[in-house]
Design an enzyme around this catalytic site. Structure first.
Site, PDB file in Angstrom:
ATOM      1  N   ARG A  51    -118.787  -7.013 -27.772  1.00  0.00           N
ATOM      2  CA  ARG A  51    -117.759  -6.487 -28.683  1.00  0.00           C
ATOM      3  C   ARG A  51    -117.011  -7.589 -29.437  1.00  0.00           C
ATOM      4  O   ARG A  51    -116.560  -7.377 -30.555  1.00  0.00           O
ATOM      5  CB  ARG A  51    -116.767  -5.623 -27.905  1.00  0.00           C
ATOM      6  CG  ARG A  51    -117.279  -4.191 -27.777  1.00  0.00           C
ATOM      7  CD  ARG A  51    -116.343  -3.354 -27.007  1.00  0.00           C
ATOM      8  NE  ARG A  51    -116.039  -4.032 -25.746  1.00  0.00           N
ATOM      9  CZ  ARG A  51    -115.332  -3.509 -24.760  1.00  0.00           C
ATOM     10  NH1 ARG A  51    -114.838  -2.304 -24.884  1.00  0.00           N
ATOM     11  NH2 ARG A  51    -115.105  -4.171 -23.648  1.00  0.00           N
ATOM     12  N   HIS A 196    -131.010 -12.496  -8.025  1.00  0.00           N
ATOM     13  CA  HIS A 196    -131.292 -13.925  -8.239  1.00  0.00           C
ATOM     14  C   HIS A 196    -131.763 -14.622  -6.962  1.00  0.00           C
ATOM     15  O   HIS A 196    -132.378 -15.680  -7.017  1.00  0.00           O
ATOM     16  CB  HIS A 196    -130.107 -14.641  -8.894  1.00  0.00           C
ATOM     17  CG  HIS A 196    -128.991 -14.996  -7.965  1.00  0.00           C
ATOM     18  ND1 HIS A 196    -127.990 -14.127  -7.630  1.00  0.00           N
ATOM     19  CD2 HIS A 196    -128.717 -16.139  -7.292  1.00  0.00           C
ATOM     20  CE1 HIS A 196    -127.146 -14.723  -6.795  1.00  0.00           C
ATOM     21  NE2 HIS A 196    -127.564 -15.952  -6.565  1.00  0.00           N
ATOM     22  N   LYS A 200    -135.014 -17.802  -6.014  1.00  0.00           N
ATOM     23  CA  LYS A 200    -134.837 -19.110  -5.362  1.00  0.00           C
ATOM     24  C   LYS A 200    -136.177 -19.562  -4.804  1.00  0.00           C
ATOM     25  O   LYS A 200    -136.856 -18.802  -4.111  1.00  0.00           O
ATOM     26  CB  LYS A 200    -133.795 -19.009  -4.236  1.00  0.00           C
ATOM     27  CG  LYS A 200    -132.376 -18.780  -4.734  1.00  0.00           C
ATOM     28  CD  LYS A 200    -131.418 -18.686  -3.572  1.00  0.00           C
ATOM     29  CE  LYS A 200    -130.050 -18.212  -4.009  1.00  0.00           C
ATOM     30  NZ  LYS A 200    -129.145 -19.255  -4.424  1.00  0.00           N
ATOM     31  N   GLU A 234    -120.184 -18.919   2.202  1.00  0.00           N
ATOM     32  CA  GLU A 234    -119.648 -19.606   1.015  1.00  0.00           C
ATOM     33  C   GLU A 234    -118.282 -20.174   1.339  1.00  0.00           C
ATOM     34  O   GLU A 234    -117.541 -19.581   2.141  1.00  0.00           O
ATOM     35  CB  GLU A 234    -119.505 -18.616  -0.134  1.00  0.00           C
ATOM     36  CG  GLU A 234    -120.818 -18.009  -0.573  1.00  0.00           C
ATOM     37  CD  GLU A 234    -120.632 -17.094  -1.770  1.00  0.00           C
ATOM     38  OE1 GLU A 234    -120.604 -17.615  -2.892  1.00  0.00           O
ATOM     39  OE2 GLU A 234    -120.494 -15.872  -1.579  1.00  0.00           O
ATOM     40  N   ASP A 253    -121.719  -6.631  -2.170  1.00  0.00           N
ATOM     41  CA  ASP A 253    -121.918  -7.797  -3.031  1.00  0.00           C
ATOM     42  C   ASP A 253    -123.118  -8.633  -2.581  1.00  0.00           C
ATOM     43  O   ASP A 253    -123.855  -9.168  -3.402  1.00  0.00           O
ATOM     44  CB  ASP A 253    -120.644  -8.657  -2.983  1.00  0.00           C
ATOM     45  CG  ASP A 253    -120.642  -9.783  -4.009  1.00  0.00           C
ATOM     46  OD1 ASP A 253    -121.073  -9.536  -5.143  1.00  0.00           O
ATOM     47  OD2 ASP A 253    -120.215 -10.901  -3.666  1.00  0.00           O
ATOM     48  N   HIS A 258    -128.974  -9.170  -1.845  1.00  0.00           N
ATOM     49  CA  HIS A 258    -129.598 -10.450  -1.509  1.00  0.00           C
ATOM     50  C   HIS A 258    -130.133 -10.514  -0.073  1.00  0.00           C
ATOM     51  O   HIS A 258    -131.285 -10.860   0.158  1.00  0.00           O
ATOM     52  CB  HIS A 258    -128.613 -11.599  -1.695  1.00  0.00           C
ATOM     53  CG  HIS A 258    -127.962 -11.635  -3.043  1.00  0.00           C
ATOM     54  ND1 HIS A 258    -128.630 -11.329  -4.201  1.00  0.00           N
ATOM     55  CD2 HIS A 258    -126.702 -11.959  -3.428  1.00  0.00           C
ATOM     56  CE1 HIS A 258    -127.815 -11.475  -5.236  1.00  0.00           C
ATOM     57  NE2 HIS A 258    -126.639 -11.842  -4.790  1.00  0.00           N
ATOM     58  N   LYS A 354    -116.839 -15.145   2.466  1.00  0.00           N
ATOM     59  CA  LYS A 354    -116.153 -16.077   1.560  1.00  0.00           C
ATOM     60  C   LYS A 354    -115.255 -16.979   2.411  1.00  0.00           C
ATOM     61  O   LYS A 354    -114.797 -16.569   3.482  1.00  0.00           O
ATOM     62  CB  LYS A 354    -115.280 -15.303   0.566  1.00  0.00           C
ATOM     63  CG  LYS A 354    -116.040 -14.279  -0.290  1.00  0.00           C
ATOM     64  CD  LYS A 354    -116.806 -14.931  -1.401  1.00  0.00           C
ATOM     65  CE  LYS A 354    -117.473 -13.887  -2.298  1.00  0.00           C
ATOM     66  NZ  LYS A 354    -118.493 -14.489  -3.170  1.00  0.00           N
ATOM     67  N   LYS A 359    -120.936 -24.133   2.675  1.00  0.00           N
ATOM     68  CA  LYS A 359    -121.847 -23.347   1.836  1.00  0.00           C
ATOM     69  C   LYS A 359    -123.216 -23.483   2.488  1.00  0.00           C
ATOM     70  O   LYS A 359    -123.832 -24.558   2.484  1.00  0.00           O
ATOM     71  CB  LYS A 359    -121.848 -23.928   0.415  1.00  0.00           C
ATOM     72  CG  LYS A 359    -122.960 -23.416  -0.484  1.00  0.00           C
ATOM     73  CD  LYS A 359    -122.569 -22.155  -1.216  1.00  0.00           C
ATOM     74  CE  LYS A 359    -123.736 -21.591  -2.016  1.00  0.00           C
ATOM     75  NZ  LYS A 359    -123.572 -20.204  -2.393  1.00  0.00           N
TER      76      LYS A 359
END
Ligand code: BG6
Length: 509
Positions: A51, A196, A200, A234, A253, A258, A354, A359
């Protein structure tokens, strides 16, 4: 890129939601990387739609610093060449009015570049707009190939395909509604649900690891494997995404998409061939074999948490944009069991969070103990804990690699055991630079290879698997969730209890 590579067809990639974060951080840097290594066909053009009012030139200028920051390597002249292939159209994709102009723009780009009339739509918009946009695309007449799929000579006919970002639905019903909406416009063969994690390198190499070797597969079952752990930890909090994240949570999520995809690759049977439909058939089968979780015993299968505050970030429930009584989880550890021959009585523990200690994304295949602790008996070694059983640790991040951990004898008199490892480091061995996983996935979509894109039944099956942990009954596992784990930790105490109940422990390194 698992099946035999055919070359990608040139096309016009139409990205809806072009001014968004994902496009700048991931998609365009990924396409740039593909162009830099000559994997993106020269005649391919990218048309961003969003937009925000912008010219082609303004969009290119806006993207350049992002590509510089996020691409593996940046080079001004490669960028200059690549940037001329980026174009922009302003308008709302859910609004029918833009489609005549969009059609004209696609045609002119395609004719100019001689990209053969192929179109790859990419939906990178708010999920609430997916159905409306798919419907508009259908009404626009842009999808001409779909229904004639089987009766024509494919080689001379332009194709239209669609790539859709996660979250793919919010639960089983919304996912299947979305699948139906897509199916009214596109054939299943033209729908690419992108995850995604499947792009990997080390995740893809899982199938090679399992099925191009003979030493692992005979052991890959309940007779030798005690359990499997899949972790995606993470260190970052939800930051500015808090308001969005609160409607989602860690299970939606990360786990539904995943981690359950990784689980399917670890647990599936050998496919008949490495063709997409054979691999996807096996994944569907194993996802279907996940045992329904009894809702009256959820605490035996789940531990949920929210991070506590520290000097860098407030407690999750006190973050901006989040209702302070929120019970959305920022950490989840779930146990899944299979009702099938290979995995009877071998739980798979999935964990993500989180603000955790590091990580780290990894799969741990934990083997059973030897039937008798012979060495201990022989030498009457009664002190110290039982050594861990053998482990195969497949590390996805931060480094890609596989480590086989087993017991060795410490040199010297007497018999003392210690854990030793045989290590394979992906980057070291292949001198491979890490690249953004969206790139190879987009090239796969341009080649018409769906191997690394979940089928609709996989998506619906994984939603079914997590449903008990998300419904009203899950209130029992969401009690006292606020600030129940410290930042830089491995999650709430309940996650340890989940494994300890069966005499197991998490592997964190
Ligand atoms: C995304 C999630 O899909 O994956 C994010 O929405 C998460 O919340 C990210 O941070 C993790 O991806 P990776 O590749 O860094 O493990």
């Amino acid at each position: 890129m698992l099946t035999m590579p055919g070359s990608p067809d040139p096309c016009v990639i139409v990205i809806f939601g072009a001014s968004g974060d994902l496009v700048a951080r991931k998609l365009i840097p990924a396409l740039y990387e593909m162009a830099a290594c000559n994997a993106l066909p020269e005649q391919t053009r990218v048309l961003g739609v969003s937009r925000t009012e912008m010219t082609d030139e303004a969009w290119r200028e806006r993207l350049q610093p992002w590509v510089k920051e996020h691409a593996a390597r940046f080079d001004e002249s490669t960028w200059a060449r690549f940037a001329t292939r980026l174009h922009y159209l302003s308008g709302s994709a859910a609004d029918a009015d833009i489609y005549p102009g969009l059609t004209e723009r696609i045609t002119s780009l395609s004719n100019g570049a001689k990209s053969g009339g192929n179109i790859l739509f990419y939906l990178s918009v708010a999920p609430s707009l997916y159905e409306a946009i798919v419907e508009r695309i259908g009404e626009s007449g842009l999808v001409t190939e779909g229904r004639k799929w089987c009766s024509i000579d494919r080689d001379n006919v332009p194709w239209q395909r669609i790539v859709i970002e996660k979250p793919f639905g919010h639960d089983v019903e919304s996912a299947s509604r979305l699948n139906l909406a897509l199916g009214r416009v596109f054939e299943e063969d033209a729908i690419y649900r992108i995850d995604h994690y499947l792009g990997k390198e080390i995740v893809q190499s899982l199938l090679v690891f399992r099925f191009a070797n003979t030493i692992f597969e005979p052991l890959w079952n309940h007779r030798y494997i005690d359990h499997v752990q899949i972790t995606a930890a993470e260190t970052l909090g939800v930051g500015h995404r808090a308001a969005y994240y609160d409607g989602v949570g860690a299970i939606r999520d990360m786990i539904q998409s995943h981690l359950l995809q990784v689980l399917a690759l670890v647990a599936m049977e050998p496919p008949t061939t490495f063709a997409a439909h054979h691999i996807r058939q096996e994944k569907i089968k194993v996802i279907d074999a996940i045992e329904p979780t009894p809702i009256d015993r959820l605490h035996e299968f789940a531990a949920l948490g929210q991070y506590a505050p520290d000097e860098h970030e407030p407690a999750y429930h006190l973050s901006d944009g989040v209702p302070h009584d929120t019970t959305t989880e920022t950490f989840a550890a779930l146990a899944f069991r299979f009702d099938n021959w290979r995995w009877a009585d071998t739980p798979f523990y999935l964990r993500t969070g989180k603000r955790m200690a590091s990580k780290r994304t990894q799969i741990v295949i934990q083997f059973k103990q030897p039937p008798v602790q012979l060495i201990r008996h022989l030498h009457q070694l009664e002190v110290g804990p039982t050594p861990p059983g053998n482990q195969i640790v497949i590390e996805i991040a931060p480094r890609g690699g596989v480590s086989l951990r087993f017991q060795g004898k410490v040199p010297g008199s007497g018999v003392r055991l210690d854990t030793v490892a045989m290590d394979f480091d992906y980057a070291d061995r292949f001198q491979a630079e890490p690249i953004e996983s969206y790139g190879p996935l987009l090239i796969d979509a341009m080649r018409g290879d769906q191997t690394l894109f979940p089928h609709r039944y996989e998506v619906e099956g994984t939603w079914r698997a997590v449903a008990p942990f998300l419904g009203e009954e899950s209130a029992t596992i969401r009690r006292a969730i606020h600030a129940n784990y410290e930042p830089a930790s491995w999650g709430p105490a309940a996650a340890d209890v989940l494994l300890q109940r069966n005499g197991r422990t998490w592997v964190n390194g």
